[in-house]
Scaffold this motif. Sequence first.
Motif, PDB file in Angstrom:
ATOM      1  N   ILE A   1       4.957  14.720   2.350  1.00 54.66           N
ATOM      2  CA  ILE A   1       5.205  15.007   3.639  1.00 54.66           C
ATOM      3  C   ILE A   1       4.712  13.996   4.556  1.00 54.66           C
ATOM      4  O   ILE A   1       5.262  13.502   5.420  1.00 54.66           O
TER       5      ILE A   1
ATOM      6  N   PRO B   1       8.471  11.619   4.813  1.00 55.56           N
ATOM      7  CA  PRO B   1       8.872  13.163   5.168  1.00 55.56           C
ATOM      8  C   PRO B   1      10.280  13.222   4.884  1.00 55.56           C
ATOM      9  O   PRO B   1      10.735  14.417   4.597  1.00 55.56           O
ATOM     10  N   ALA B   2      11.245  12.318   5.019  1.00 56.59           N
ATOM     11  CA  ALA B   2      12.655  12.606   5.225  1.00 56.59           C
ATOM     12  C   ALA B   2      13.137  12.896   3.756  1.00 56.59           C
ATOM     13  O   ALA B   2      14.118  13.430   3.788  1.00 56.59           O
TER      14      ALA B   2
ATOM     15  N   CYS C   1      11.669  15.062   1.675  1.00 56.05           N
ATOM     16  CA  CYS C   1      11.386  16.310   1.282  1.00 56.05           C
ATOM     17  C   CYS C   1      12.630  17.275   1.472  1.00 56.05           C
ATOM     18  O   CYS C   1      13.450  17.081   2.165  1.00 56.05           O
TER      19      CYS C   1
ATOM     20  N   ALA D   1       2.550  22.645   4.598  1.00 54.09           N
ATOM     21  CA  ALA D   1       3.402  21.758   5.369  1.00 54.09           C
ATOM     22  C   ALA D   1       2.744  21.664   6.691  1.00 54.09           C
ATOM     23  O   ALA D   1       2.762  20.556   7.237  1.00 54.09           O
TER      24      ALA D   1
ATOM     25  N   ALA E   1       1.227  18.300   8.294  1.00 52.42           N
ATOM     26  CA  ALA E   1       1.880  17.528   9.570  1.00 52.42           C
ATOM     27  C   ALA E   1       0.925  17.668  10.735  1.00 52.42           C
ATOM     28  O   ALA E   1       0.770  16.637  11.431  1.00 52.42           O
TER      29      ALA E   1
ATOM     30  N   ASN F   1      10.533   7.875  11.635  1.00 52.07           N
ATOM     31  CA  ASN F   1      10.343   8.939  10.692  1.00 52.07           C
ATOM     32  C   ASN F   1      11.484   9.278  10.110  1.00 52.07           C
ATOM     33  O   ASN F   1      11.528  10.273   9.122  1.00 52.07           O
ATOM     34  N   ASP F   2      12.600   8.946  10.487  1.00 50.66           N
ATOM     35  CA  ASP F   2      14.102   9.190   9.953  1.00 50.66           C
ATOM     36  C   ASP F   2      14.379  10.726  10.050  1.00 50.66           C
ATOM     37  O   ASP F   2      14.694  11.315   9.163  1.00 50.66           O
TER      38      ASP F   2
ATOM     39  N   LEU G   1      16.101  13.816  11.157  1.00 51.79           N
ATOM     40  CA  LEU G   1      17.479  14.260  11.542  1.00 51.79           C
ATOM     41  C   LEU G   1      17.232  15.084  12.813  1.00 51.79           C
ATOM     42  O   LEU G   1      17.898  14.985  13.806  1.00 51.79           O
TER      43      LEU G   1
ATOM     44  N   MET H   1      15.670  13.176  15.925  1.00 52.70           N
ATOM     45  CA  MET H   1      16.496  12.298  16.399  1.00 52.70           C
ATOM     46  C   MET H   1      17.818  13.002  17.245  1.00 52.70           C
ATOM     47  O   MET H   1      18.199  12.289  18.421  1.00 52.70           O
TER      48      MET H   1
ATOM     49  N   THR I   1      18.231   5.588  20.059  1.00 48.27           N
ATOM     50  CA  THR I   1      18.133   6.391  18.706  1.00 48.27           C
ATOM     51  C   THR I   1      18.451   5.505  17.591  1.00 48.27           C
ATOM     52  O   THR I   1      17.790   5.680  16.633  1.00 48.27           O
TER      53      THR I   1
ATOM     54  N   ARG J   1       7.603  15.820  10.805  1.00 52.81           N
ATOM     55  CA  ARG J   1       7.079  16.158   9.366  1.00 52.81           C
ATOM     56  C   ARG J   1       7.411  17.723   9.302  1.00 52.81           C
ATOM     57  O   ARG J   1       7.932  18.072   8.070  1.00 52.81           O
TER      58      ARG J   1
ATOM     59  N   SER K   1      11.360  18.034   8.833  1.00 52.70           N
ATOM     60  CA  SER K   1      11.668  17.465   7.605  1.00 52.70           C
ATOM     61  C   SER K   1      11.392  18.546   6.407  1.00 52.70           C
ATOM     62  O   SER K   1      12.241  18.652   5.592  1.00 52.70           O
TER      63      SER K   1
ATOM     64  N   LEU L   1      22.635   9.345  10.845  1.00 57.66           N
ATOM     65  CA  LEU L   1      21.159   9.572  11.073  1.00 57.66           C
ATOM     66  C   LEU L   1      20.580  10.046   9.701  1.00 57.66           C
ATOM     67  O   LEU L   1      19.394   9.518   9.663  1.00 57.66           O
ATOM     68  N   ASP L   2      21.019  10.602   9.048  1.00 64.83           N
ATOM     69  CA  ASP L   2      20.397  11.132   7.538  1.00 64.83           C
ATOM     70  C   ASP L   2      21.565  11.589   6.668  1.00 64.83           C
ATOM     71  O   ASP L   2      21.669  12.996   6.665  1.00 64.83           O
TER      72      ASP L   2
ATOM     73  N   ARG M   1      21.021  14.948   4.630  1.00 68.84           N
ATOM     74  CA  ARG M   1      20.801  16.353   5.225  1.00 68.84           C
ATOM     75  C   ARG M   1      22.154  16.489   6.095  1.00 68.84           C
ATOM     76  O   ARG M   1      22.288  17.703   6.861  1.00 68.84           O
TER      77      ARG M   1
END
Lengths: 216, 216, 216, 216, 216, 216
Positions: free
Chosen positions: C158, C162-163, C165, C187, C191, D109-110, D112, D115, D136, D198, D201, E137-138, E141
């Motif tokens: 995490i 983190p992305a 996870c 979690a 965080a 931190n990517d 989603l 953002m 962004t 975190r 995600s 963005l990701d 997900r």
Amino acid sequence: MSPVQTCRESFLIGCIELSTDGQGGDSQHDLPISYFPIAERLNCSESLQKLFVELETTLCFVPKVIRAFAWREARFWKWWAHRNDLMTESEGLSKAEREMVALVVSAANDCLYCMTSHGYAVRLLLGDPVTGERITLDYRRAGLDGRTLAMLDYAVKITKRPAECSLEDVEHLRKHGFRDEDIWDIAEIAAMYNYTNRLASATGMLPNPEYHGLVR
Amino acid sequence: MSPVQTCRESFLIGCIELSTDGQGGDSQHDLPISYFPIAERLNCSESLQKLFVELETTLCFVPKVIRAFAWREARFWKWWAHRNDLMTESEGLSKAEREMVALVVSAANDCLYCMTSHGYAVRLLLGDPVTGERITLDYRRAGLDGRTLAMLDYAVKITKRPAECSLEDVEHLRKHGFRDEDIWDIAEIAAMYNYTNRLASATGMLPNPEYHGLVR
Amino acid sequence: MSPVQTCRESFLIGCIELSTDGQGGDSQHDLPISYFPIAERLNCSESLQKLFVELETTLCFVPKVIRAFAWREARFWKWWAHRNDLMTESEGLSKAEREMVALVVSAANDCLYCMTSHGYAVRLLLGDPVTGERITLDYRRAGLDGRTLAMLDYAVKITKRPAECSLEDVEHLRKHGFRDEDIWDIAEIAAMYNYTNRLASATGMLPNPEYHGLVR
Amino acid sequence: MSPVQTCRESFLIGCIELSTDGQGGDSQHDLPISYFPIAERLNCSESLQKLFVELETTLCFVPKVIRAFAWREARFWKWWAHRNDLMTESEGLSKAEREMVALVVSAANDCLYCMTSHGYAVRLLLGDPVTGERITLDYRRAGLDGRTLAMLDYAVKITKRPAECSLEDVEHLRKHGFRDEDIWDIAEIAAMYNYTNRLASATGMLPNPEYHGLVR
Amino acid sequence: MSPVQTCRESFLIGCIELSTDGQGGDSQHDLPISYFPIAERLNCSESLQKLFVELETTLCFVPKVIRAFAWREARFWKWWAHRNDLMTESEGLSKAEREMVALVVSAANDCLYCMTSHGYAVRLLLGDPVTGERITLDYRRAGLDGRTLAMLDYAVKITKRPAECSLEDVEHLRKHGFRDEDIWDIAEIAAMYNYTNRLASATGMLPNPEYHGLVR
Amino acid sequence: MSPVQTCRESFLIGCIELSTDGQGGDSQHDLPISYFPIAERLNCSESLQKLFVELETTLCFVPKVIRAFAWREARFWKWWAHRNDLMTESEGLSKAEREMVALVVSAANDCLYCMTSHGYAVRLLLGDPVTGERITLDYRRAGLDGRTLAMLDYAVKITKRPAECSLEDVEHLRKHGFRDEDIWDIAEIAAMYNYTNRLASATGMLPNPEYHGLVR
């Protein structure tokens, strides 16, 4: 391959000096070989002089690492003894295998000096200049067998992610037929070139230009 | 600080064994100290036995690295000689400074064994347990002077980005008053602990539990 | 272990102040504890004064994070309420487990303040100074059981990635017997210390020197 | 820009629900919004119900983070109070600036969810959908002024390399005219979204589909 | 979705210019679109003029990449031919799939220009603005199916860790039903956008502001 | 240097085939040169056959990239045209400089094929096998002048951190005397080899064994 490879391979840091007028004969690449003082040929201890002669007899030239390191002579001899012990072949691990470990570690650390000198050594010991250079550039694509790849992957893991090494890594090599002595040696050689690579890079050592052309 | 620090500091890998019944006395942390065979106390060479006694006299216990390494005894003695030479204080670089270099390199490599043993050594030699632990955890926030920071930054650069080291780094240290011999020593100590950290991590060495409580 | 650990552990940021003359008594490490203004003892709100007294009674000293944070008092209380809620033990997750999560996150973020204060807390709560420090330095080599390792690996993932996870991570913890509430708490604690670590590092907080010597 | 931006912006996590038949009306993106249980609309506390109504009145919909977080209701309210305090504009730091900090941290931190929601908030508060989306995607190329860039660079440094933050960073922002309160707020907002990113995600939160189309 | 999506999609770099007075009509974002000279509309070759008219007819505007690249006209046409070939749909790989590969590669390289233009293209071709932005963005997900994820994971691996690509990756895609031609195309499109992303980022290209608002 | 370098250098991907019995003559390294189908000599288009003959006349052998790429012939020719345009010397940027850019990019991407073929090209064009190999292994230690280093540093930045490229980078090269056309070409060549490296690595291309021995 050039006739160079007929040279006796008894001492595997080095290679063959093509000119011998005492000035190196390679004026084109006459860059300083260290950021520190250099051991003077005429002014050094008898032991060093003896080593210089010995290397010139067997290898035809004196690897620059020796001149760059030997201004700290007592220290040099201790490293030299340890390194020579480590690179001596055993029943379970050949000289070529030891040099391959040194080479992939040096490549993982981007060490110009050591990629050059151990690249030469691997080309010579394998008797295969193509595979030797491919191991220098990307050992995963050099056509090596699974046992050798396992050994080299372990050496690279020790180099790049030492804290992640675990008992599973050791057991994986055991499954490939390596004995405990061999696995320890792979780990210690990998560790040793993490020392050598850093000393060479930090002190600005440059390899003998002759290495590049040998065993091609 | 505990009375521990009155212990003679002649040999600085180690520390003080608090129990002496021969079984270690620390059953709570009795984890294997290596993935490889261990040198047996009763069954080892006379030289090793002599070293064990010597360490127990000066340090009160035998650092586990020695038992874990000494099953390859010839190799061990060569490293031991080199390491002891490197850690001997000189006019330009004190024992505490040498240990600080070893410590930040070990932290950069996340080596549990070496952070533990050299963390102890730095606490002891500085006579300052707080600063010693802060160097272990983040030397940039430990309140060190500029000269010491320059030295430690260099050691970390050699560890993490060796290929980027250049003459400018050497000249930067010269400006801080370090002589060529000192700078070489910083570089070589940094290089050496890149060897030691990797050997310890790859072979699964665990430090003596006693280290953690000493000089607090 | 020192008698320190007999101190009541009701409030687990902190530890025990060894001197009480009002000046801190640690002139050797009297570095600024923040890049920002500090809450003045005599000049602060009644609620803060009450908290200071409370902490000195239970912990024997006031953790520096409180003085460094409390110049933004309204903000401080909101964080304090959230943090205290998060660190309260539940049926499924003990106080020691919560502190271990905080500690490995702090180590992954290289936060000096938080490694120091939560390192102390883990040593105290485990009643095991050796394991506590090993978790601070490298929890993978601290001899922990598989369930605890799974929890800490998740906290580090995490923190660092983190992305990446995913639901698989949650299901992996479920297999180790953690309930949904526990997994969420792991979690959220992970965080939260990503918040705390960054606030402490960015604002230049330094931990109370006393932490380093406690529960050794 | 769409008429959406005429919506009252009093509460800036969220945006505007375009359908109101109670089923969300976005069957195409009807993915689970969390790996954990979701707060049920009809079955939740009165306080939550009041918040839901309030958000629907001001924003026209309930941000999914609230439904995903509120199954741990006591915890939720503590975060909510802290977050709302942090995002309230001050003399030195506008709401748009606070949202920009949240946005670049979320991008670093990517995350989603964040953002998406803070991208919307920045588009709305700047009244500039183009610049909002560029922040962004890559705030360094969004045409921002030097003061704003300094603020955002600091937020990203806190996110990616917190241990390297130093007094120099604080002084650099002071030179750009930020007061101590502002700099602390930038740091704390950056820290807070390292928490939120975190949590979002790790728990698998997905943003309301409506965000994507608003203020374009 | 806006009426924009009724625009003919025959040429998929671009989108629709909302103003046509020749000055761009977007004074708010009138930043330089390149660090290099720009192809002048009135002063350029007949072939370029023809392309400009064609794009304005089908897309309603001229993508800025064309004006920024076309000052090196001979070079531009060669890239243009190659790129158009690569982005043409085949039996095994649709135009939308090709654009998704371009998009995730651009996101992995943080290329503002290409995330913007290919983000638009994916929104348009999927007929799904929400999923399109989530892929920007990701993509992990975005609710994509396993086959699409395998394709995009491969494109990202080629982008971030090309030397680690192996025959296993190819075989993994074969198992998902991709033919050799398709896998090569995925690899070559990924490779191509590693070219385009770097050219755009290095030369300071900024996307047409209109892209941001289209197909929302 | 071997007589090899007398070979005409008109076409610089390639080098010289030492055996010509049609089977390659290098059974020792007869590894598959691609994970995909290979263009058959006898069965391919007239244009390809003409290119094969041309390369054998000027270079003495057909670089494997051509056989590995040409099964997608239409695509191949488009890349070929673009690549040849890019590698043609201009007033401001020599062929050797263009090859050096290709080489350091290939090294930064760890691409075995391209380090091998462009390493050869640089050795040949510089007429200096030692410097050529040093550029392959670590161009920062190859004794290059400041202008060349600035060019290569830029190419590596474009490769490793494209989003961080800025106008300052362009201005830095202008100060070294590069014209806008030259700087664009450096950027575009760097970008192009990010394409080529990835296509070669992803598709498993292996270089002709002969490269390794040439111009040593």
